[in-house]
Design a protein around this motif. Structure first.
Motif: not given
Length: 73
Positions: A9-30
């Motif tokens: 959720l924090q990542t989506l607040l900072n980077q709206p319109r993210s893909t699964i891959q972008e979220l995975a990289e930001a959070v550090g999981i697959n």
């Protein structure tokens, strides 16, 4: 330490319109784990998805916070 869902959720607040891959990289999981969390967050109406066309092939899914998701912050 924040939960994985909170970090998504924090990542989506900072980077709206993210893909699964972008979220995975930001959070550090697959990506598969991100999809699992995404499904739960969608069920709670905290995030939504849109299709985005990017040329030939299937459109990719883009995720963003809903108004309810924004209210958490």
């Amino acid at each position: 330490m924040k939960s994985t869902r909170d970090r998504i959720l924090q990542t989506l607040l900072n980077q709206p319109r993210s893909t699964i891959q972008e979220l995975a990289e930001a959070v550090g999981i697959n990506g598969i784990s991100v999809r699992h969390h995404i499904n739960s967050l969608k069920a709670e109406n905290l995030i939504k998805e849109e299709e985005e066309r990017h040329g030939v092939g299937r459109p990719r899914l883009i995720y963003m916070l809903t108004n309810e998701g924004l209210e958490r912050f």
